[in-house]
Enzyme design. Structure first.
Site, PDB file in Angstrom:
ATOM      1  CE1 TYR A   1      -3.923   2.002  -0.015  1.00  0.00           C
ATOM      2  CE2 TYR A   1      -3.172   2.950   2.045  1.00  0.00           C
ATOM      3  CZ  TYR A   1      -4.038   2.948   0.968  1.00  0.00           C
ATOM      4  OH  TYR A   1      -5.020   3.898   0.887  1.00  0.00           O
TER       5      TYR A   1
ATOM      6  NE  ARG B   1     -11.027   2.843   0.050  1.00  0.00           N
ATOM      7  CZ  ARG B   1     -12.204   2.549   0.583  1.00  0.00           C
ATOM      8  NH1 ARG B   1     -12.366   1.443   1.270  1.00  0.00           N
ATOM      9  NH2 ARG B   1     -13.231   3.346   0.418  1.00  0.00           N
TER      10      ARG B   1
ATOM     11  CD1 TRP C   1     -11.022  10.231   0.180  1.00  0.00           C
ATOM     12  CD2 TRP C   1      -9.857  10.978   1.923  1.00  0.00           C
ATOM     13  NE1 TRP C   1     -11.525   9.631   1.304  1.00  0.00           N
ATOM     14  CE2 TRP C   1     -10.824  10.070   2.394  1.00  0.00           C
ATOM     15  CE3 TRP C   1      -9.007  11.581   2.841  1.00  0.00           C
ATOM     16  CZ2 TRP C   1     -10.960   9.738   3.740  1.00  0.00           C
ATOM     17  CZ3 TRP C   1      -9.136  11.245   4.181  1.00  0.00           C
ATOM     18  CH2 TRP C   1     -10.100  10.333   4.611  1.00  0.00           C
TER      19      TRP C   1
END
Length: 194
Positions: free
Chosen positions: A8, A14, A104
């Site tokens: 990630y 997330r 975001w």
């Protein structure tokens, strides 16, 4: 014991639900973090060009909530009944809807406009769902409680105090953070702005 590698970005986002679930079970995993500047060159090598992904013994799995369901089941953080699982999934999806629509990375005014318009109704309904329970499904912790803590923390970064008028939801967040395995993860995780 399977080998786990989470890939990630170098932030919570997330990927954090996966990290929480692995940390909760004291499962060793490689926490591979990609910097945003390096992402364009790597994007095409991941399913659908998205992160996070979790490799389990070399096989790549994607979609954070699908991975979360799998890990939550292994961790005993799903419902005790099918109806509890339905409640957990509904809560997760509701939180995910709220977070997915949040603008975001846009300018501060757009984020503030979203919070001013949407946070009150969302938080009121979520606190009503929690009711007087200790956890979202009553007397035991589930990964829905983890997801709330992570998502609310992410939005709090840009909107300090946005849920200050919802003491039950704040109390739930604190209970999650006080779980020994989660507290230990928070202490040792890399410090990132988001």
């Amino acid at each position: 014991m399977p080998n786990y590698k989470l890939t990630y970005f170098n932030l919570r986002g997330r990927g954090e639900i996966i990290r929480y679930l692995l940390a909760y079970t004291n499962t060793e995993f490689e926490d591979h973090r990609i910097e945003f500047k390096d992402w364009p060159a790597q994007k095409d090598s991941y399913p659908f060009g998205k992160l996070p992904v979790l490799e389990i013994d070399g096989t790549v799995y994607y979609q954070s909530l699908a991975i979360g369901r799998y890990l939550a089941k292994k961790a005993g953080l799903t419902g005790k009944t099918d109806l509890d699982d339905l409640r957990i999934d509904a809560i997760l999806d509701t939180i995910d809807d709220f977070v997915s629509l949040y603008p975001w990375g846009e300018d501060v005014q757009e984020m503030k406009k979203y919070i001013d318009k949407c946070a009150g109704p969302f938080l009121s309904a979520l606190e009503k769902t929690l009711g007087d329970n200790k956890w979202f499904v009553g007397d035991y912790v589930t990964w829905a409680d983890f997801f709330w803590d992570i998502c609310s923390d992410s939005i709090e970064i840009d909107n300090p105090g946005y849920c200050k008028d919802y003491p039950k939801l704040l109390s739930l967040k604190q209970k999650v953070k006080e779980l020994p395995e989660i507290a230990a993860w928070i202490q040792r995780r890399p410090q990132t702005t988001h």
